[in-house]
Structure formats: structure tokens, C-alpha cells
Design a protein around this motif. Structure first.
Motif, PDB file in Angstrom:
ATOM      1  N   LYS A  23      16.014 -12.867  21.940  1.00 25.78           N
ATOM      2  CA  LYS A  23      15.304 -11.924  21.828  1.00 25.78           C
ATOM      3  C   LYS A  23      15.365 -10.850  20.816  1.00 25.78           C
ATOM      4  O   LYS A  23      14.326 -10.017  20.483  1.00 25.78           O
ATOM      5  N   PHE A  24      16.367 -10.827  19.903  1.00 25.45           N
ATOM      6  CA  PHE A  24      16.523 -10.019  18.779  1.00 25.45           C
ATOM      7  C   PHE A  24      16.554 -10.580  17.632  1.00 25.45           C
ATOM      8  O   PHE A  24      16.929 -10.015  16.454  1.00 25.45           O
ATOM      9  N   THR A  25      15.979 -12.071  17.368  1.00 25.34           N
ATOM     10  CA  THR A  25      15.884 -12.547  16.185  1.00 25.34           C
ATOM     11  C   THR A  25      14.542 -11.914  15.700  1.00 25.34           C
ATOM     12  O   THR A  25      13.674 -11.522  16.517  1.00 25.34           O
ATOM     13  N   LYS A  26      14.134 -12.124  14.289  1.00 26.48           N
ATOM     14  CA  LYS A  26      13.208 -11.234  13.823  1.00 26.48           C
ATOM     15  C   LYS A  26      12.643 -12.295  12.626  1.00 26.48           C
ATOM     16  O   LYS A  26      13.269 -13.115  11.963  1.00 26.48           O
ATOM     17  N   LYS A 243      13.624 -18.080   5.188  1.00 27.65           N
ATOM     18  CA  LYS A 243      13.935 -17.258   3.939  1.00 27.65           C
ATOM     19  C   LYS A 243      13.340 -15.836   4.363  1.00 27.65           C
ATOM     20  O   LYS A 243      12.210 -15.869   4.264  1.00 27.65           O
ATOM     21  N   THR A 244      14.163 -15.099   5.041  1.00 26.74           N
ATOM     22  CA  THR A 244      13.774 -13.751   5.570  1.00 26.74           C
ATOM     23  C   THR A 244      14.709 -12.687   5.169  1.00 26.74           C
ATOM     24  O   THR A 244      15.964 -12.936   5.223  1.00 26.74           O
ATOM     25  N   PRO A 245      14.420 -11.643   5.144  1.00 20.85           N
ATOM     26  CA  PRO A 245      15.552 -10.395   5.039  1.00 20.85           C
ATOM     27  C   PRO A 245      16.337 -10.278   6.341  1.00 20.85           C
ATOM     28  O   PRO A 245      17.609  -9.924   6.082  1.00 20.85           O
ATOM     29  N   HIS A 246      15.993 -10.768   7.225  1.00 21.02           N
ATOM     30  CA  HIS A 246      16.694 -11.007   8.502  1.00 21.02           C
ATOM     31  C   HIS A 246      17.488 -12.074   8.681  1.00 21.02           C
ATOM     32  O   HIS A 246      17.929 -12.299   9.930  1.00 21.02           O
ATOM     33  N   LEU A 247      17.737 -12.774   7.748  1.00 19.26           N
ATOM     34  CA  LEU A 247      18.456 -14.196   7.917  1.00 19.26           C
ATOM     35  C   LEU A 247      19.856 -14.016   8.556  1.00 19.26           C
ATOM     36  O   LEU A 247      20.133 -14.575   9.308  1.00 19.26           O
ATOM     37  N   GLY A 248      20.564 -12.994   8.036  1.00 16.37           N
ATOM     38  CA  GLY A 248      21.859 -12.585   8.398  1.00 16.37           C
ATOM     39  C   GLY A 248      22.013 -12.240  10.019  1.00 16.37           C
ATOM     40  O   GLY A 248      22.724 -12.599  10.720  1.00 16.37           O
ATOM     41  N   ASN A 249      21.009 -11.434  10.286  1.00 16.94           N
ATOM     42  CA  ASN A 249      20.884 -11.143  11.913  1.00 16.94           C
ATOM     43  C   ASN A 249      20.424 -12.232  12.518  1.00 16.94           C
ATOM     44  O   ASN A 249      21.239 -12.419  13.839  1.00 16.94           O
ATOM     45  N   ASN A 250      19.535 -13.132  12.224  1.00 16.13           N
ATOM     46  CA  ASN A 250      19.001 -14.396  12.982  1.00 16.13           C
ATOM     47  C   ASN A 250      20.378 -15.286  13.097  1.00 16.13           C
ATOM     48  O   ASN A 250      20.387 -15.900  14.177  1.00 16.13           O
ATOM     49  N   LEU A 251      21.064 -15.579  12.144  1.00 16.42           N
ATOM     50  CA  LEU A 251      22.164 -16.349  12.068  1.00 16.42           C
ATOM     51  C   LEU A 251      23.138 -15.930  12.838  1.00 16.42           C
ATOM     52  O   LEU A 251      23.840 -16.726  13.828  1.00 16.42           O
ATOM     53  N   LEU A 252      23.308 -14.620  12.993  1.00 16.63           N
ATOM     54  CA  LEU A 252      24.596 -14.074  13.912  1.00 16.63           C
ATOM     55  C   LEU A 252      24.046 -14.314  15.394  1.00 16.63           C
ATOM     56  O   LEU A 252      24.996 -14.673  16.302  1.00 16.63           O
ATOM     57  N   MET A 253      22.957 -13.665  15.654  1.00 21.99           N
ATOM     58  CA  MET A 253      22.270 -14.061  16.999  1.00 21.99           C
ATOM     59  C   MET A 253      22.415 -15.762  17.567  1.00 21.99           C
ATOM     60  O   MET A 253      22.739 -15.880  18.718  1.00 21.99           O
ATOM     61  N   THR A 254      21.978 -16.573  16.729  1.00 17.19           N
ATOM     62  CA  THR A 254      21.841 -17.830  17.023  1.00 17.19           C
ATOM     63  C   THR A 254      23.332 -18.195  17.202  1.00 17.19           C
ATOM     64  O   THR A 254      23.640 -19.318  17.789  1.00 17.19           O
ATOM     65  N   THR A 255      24.157 -17.876  16.314  1.00 18.53           N
ATOM     66  CA  THR A 255      25.566 -18.402  16.479  1.00 18.53           C
ATOM     67  C   THR A 255      26.271 -17.950  17.876  1.00 18.53           C
ATOM     68  O   THR A 255      26.965 -18.763  18.584  1.00 18.53           O
ATOM     69  N   ILE A 256      25.915 -16.477  18.108  1.00 15.70           N
ATOM     70  CA  ILE A 256      26.401 -16.333  19.440  1.00 15.70           C
ATOM     71  C   ILE A 256      25.659 -17.167  20.695  1.00 15.70           C
ATOM     72  O   ILE A 256      26.544 -17.495  21.518  1.00 15.70           O
ATOM     73  N   MET A 257      24.452 -17.577  20.346  1.00 14.75           N
ATOM     74  CA  MET A 257      24.115 -18.412  21.331  1.00 14.75           C
ATOM     75  C   MET A 257      24.683 -19.688  21.494  1.00 14.75           C
ATOM     76  O   MET A 257      24.782 -20.127  22.641  1.00 14.75           O
ATOM     77  N   GLY A 258      25.045 -20.212  20.329  1.00  7.76           N
ATOM     78  CA  GLY A 258      25.815 -21.510  20.408  1.00  7.76           C
ATOM     79  C   GLY A 258      27.113 -21.576  20.938  1.00  7.76           C
ATOM     80  O   GLY A 258      27.405 -22.480  21.434  1.00  7.76           O
TER      81      GLY A 258
END
Length: 338
Positions: A23-26, A243-258
Motif C-alpha cells: 500500500k505504500f509503494t509509489k 525508474k522513479t524517484p521513489h525507487l528506494g522506498n519501493n525497494l524497501l517496501m517490497t524487501t519487507i514483503m519478501g
């Protein structure tokens, strides 16, 4: 027995929460978020966990008989396809309803599959398990009814409808995906005893066999998932979306999911081991997935998925939740009879 039940519940809590960070990916489409999650979940996390924590892991893999390994791989691929459909169902009908329908199907079918491998338990135990599953089924039906009423309540302003599609389509995807995902249960039952012996033979603690089992399941299932998302990302021209400015946030969120998802599966495998070979795969699996649904429903309420729903929809939801709790207690009790 109590330890096994508690670990099965813990596994369910982890699995029920794993999709929440989505829900918090952008700036990502469904395909971007879930392909990144599955890449981390099925390839990165299992390799890090297995080779970091299991001594002589390559030798452990080599010690698994070919026929056992191939059966695990085939059923794991089916699980991978089902897991991918799970994510799609959530995108259509929301976190709480998606979990309820998908995992409800898994509970009803997957809890019985291990008996094909290990044989059926005594009649009184089997009837108790079936009774618990029947109560869970009532809960699944109630949750499905709640979701249909909620969609009508929210009508055209429902944000889930805008991004996902109809509830009927979502329910169909969730049911089919749930049937395929029961391959997870059979793959675990197929390899549990042999892999445990191979892991212990290399001087590892017995609980680490759960990591080895999940390594095979996740790696094999991940191949099917990767092929699907590669095709979808190409067809919809979404590779550039990464390729988005939110890549770092999205990577963190999906890593937590994983991490949460893989940890949930490993915890379940350990719970099944502690519950015993005869009933661990079925009783543990039912408790694991029912606890997951309860957690997902509660998290859906907390994140206001049901804020616009009528009292009628919420009453069905609460009925479903109550039935699942009662069902899980009955199923857990069956293990004491064995």
C-alpha cells in the motif's frame, strides 16, 4: 504440540501482514510492485537464508533423491502460479477479501493434500479436522458475502474498483489461484522428512531443514512467476516505470514483503515439523493459513479498507472472522486426539 500450534499461528501472523507494505509503494503499477516483490522473495531471500545459515547446503541439495526433488519442483511451480494469481486477486478485491477467498480455498484443499503422502489419521481425528474445516468454510463464505456487499456500498468511488476490476473476477482469480497454490502443502509434505535427515547429517540444527524446504519451493515457484511478469512488463511497456524517484522506498517496501513472506513459510515448515509427520502438514497448514486470514482482515480494518462499508457488510465480515477463529481452535484440538 503447543509449541507447534504457536509457531503455526506466528507464521500466519507474518503471512497476514506481508502484503501490507504494498500500500505504500509509489509510482508503480501492479506489475512493477509485485514483480519486484517476487524477485526478492523467491530468488534473493531464499539464497541468502540457505547459504548463510545452513552448513554444507550444496551437499544437502545433492542428497535429495531425484524423484522427490522433481515432485517438489512440479508442485512448487503450481504454487508459484497460484501465488501470482493471489497478488492479482488482491489488486481486484482488496487485501482482506483477497486473503479470505484465496487462503480459504487453500485451507479447505491444502490441509487434506498431505494425507495423500502420509496417510489418513484415525477416524475421530479426521472427523474433527473436517469439522473445523467446515466452520472455516462458513467463515470464508461470510467474508465473500461481506466483500460483495462492500463493493455495492462503495459504488463508483471505490478506489479498489478503479485500479483493479470487478469483485466477481477477483473472486474467480482467488479461487483458481488458491487451488494451484495448494501445491505448496504437497511439496512440503513430500520433502520434509528426507530434507530434515540431510540437513541434520551435515551437522545443522533440525529447524534449518525448514529453510532448505522453502528454498526449493520458492526457487522453483519463482521461475513460473518470473516468466509471467517478464511477459506482462514487456507487453504493457512498464520496464521504464522502475525508474522513479521513489525507487528506494519501493525497494524497501517490497524487501519487507519478501522477508515477511519467506519467514512465514519457514516458520510454518518448522511448526509442521513440531506437530509431527502424520498431522503436521494438515493441522499446521490449516492453523497457519487461518491465522493469516484473521490477521489480514484485521489489518484491512485498521487500514480503513472497510471504512465506507455498511453495517451489514461489517456484520458478515465479523461473522466470518469469528467462524475462522472457532475453526482454528477445533483444528488445533484435533492434534491432541492424535
Amino acid at each position: 504440540m503447543i509449541v507447534g500450534v504457536l509457531f503455526a499461528i506466528l507464521a500466519g501472523l507474518l503471512l497476514g501482514l506481508y502484503a501490507l507494505p504494498e500500500k505504500f509503494t509509489k509510482d508503480y503499477e501492479f506489475e512493477n510492485t509485485w514483480s519486484m516483490f517476487f524477485a526478492i522473495n523467491t530468488f534473493v531471500v531464499p539464497n541468502v537464508a540457505a547459504f548463510l545459515l545452513i552448513d554444507g547446503f550444496a551437499d544437502v541439495l545433492g542428497a535429495i533423491p531425484g524423484d522427490v526433488l522433481w515432485k517438489m519442483i512440479v508442485f512448487s511451480v503450481l504454487w508459484g502460479i497460484g501465488a501470482m494469481m493471489w497478488g492479482k486477486a488482491i489488486n481486484h478485491i482488496g487485501l482482506s477479501l483477497g486473503f479470505a477467498i484465496f487462503i480459504g480455498t487453500i485451507i479447505l484443499v491444502g490441509s487434506l493434500l498431505p494425507f495423500i503422502k502420509v496417510g489418513f489419521p484415525p477416524t475421530n481425528v479426521l472427523l474433527t479436522i473436517l469439522g473445523g474445516l467446515a466452520v472455516v468454510l462458513v467463515g470464508v463464505i461470510a467474508n465473500g458475502k461481506a466483500g460483495i456487499i462492500r463493493q455495492k456500498d462503495e459504488a463508483s468511488e471505490d478506489s479498489e474498483n478503479k485500479k483493479g476490476g470487478s469483485v466477481v473476477t477477483g473472486i474467480i482469480i482467488a479461487i483458481v489461484g488458491g487451488l494451484l497454490a495448494t501445491g505448496f502443502s504437497y511439496a512440503n509434505a513430500e520433502g520434509a522428512e528426507i530434507i530434515n535427515e540431510a540437513v541434520v547429517a551435515k551437522g545443522n540444527e533440525s529447524w534449518k531443514s525448514a529453510i532448505a524446504i522453502m528454498y526449493i519451493i520458492y526457487m522453483a515457484g519463482g521461475v513460473a512467476i518470473a516468466l509471467y511478469f517478464a511477459q506482462q512488463l514487456t507487453a504493457k511497456k512498464l520496464w521504464g516505470k522502475f525508474k522513479t524517484p521513489h525507487l528506494g522506498n519501493n525497494l524497501l517496501m517490497t524487501t519487507i514483503m519478501g522477508v515477511f513472506n519467506f519467514a512465514a513459510s519457514v516458520t510454518f515448515a518448522y511448526a509442521a515439523f513440531r506437530l509431527g509427520q502424520k498431522l503436521g502438514g494438515s493441522v499446521g497448514y490449516a492453523i497457519f493459513n487461518t491465522a493469516c486470514v484473521v490477521t489480514a482482515i484485521v489489518s484491512g480494518l485498521i487500514t480503513k479498507e472497510w471504512v465506507k462499508a455498511s453495517s451489514k457488510a461489517k456484520n458478515f465480515l465479523y461473522l466470518g472472522l469469528s467462524c475462522m477463529v472457532v475453526g482454528i481452535i477445533i483444528i488445533a484440538y484435533s492434534n491432541t486426539l492424535g
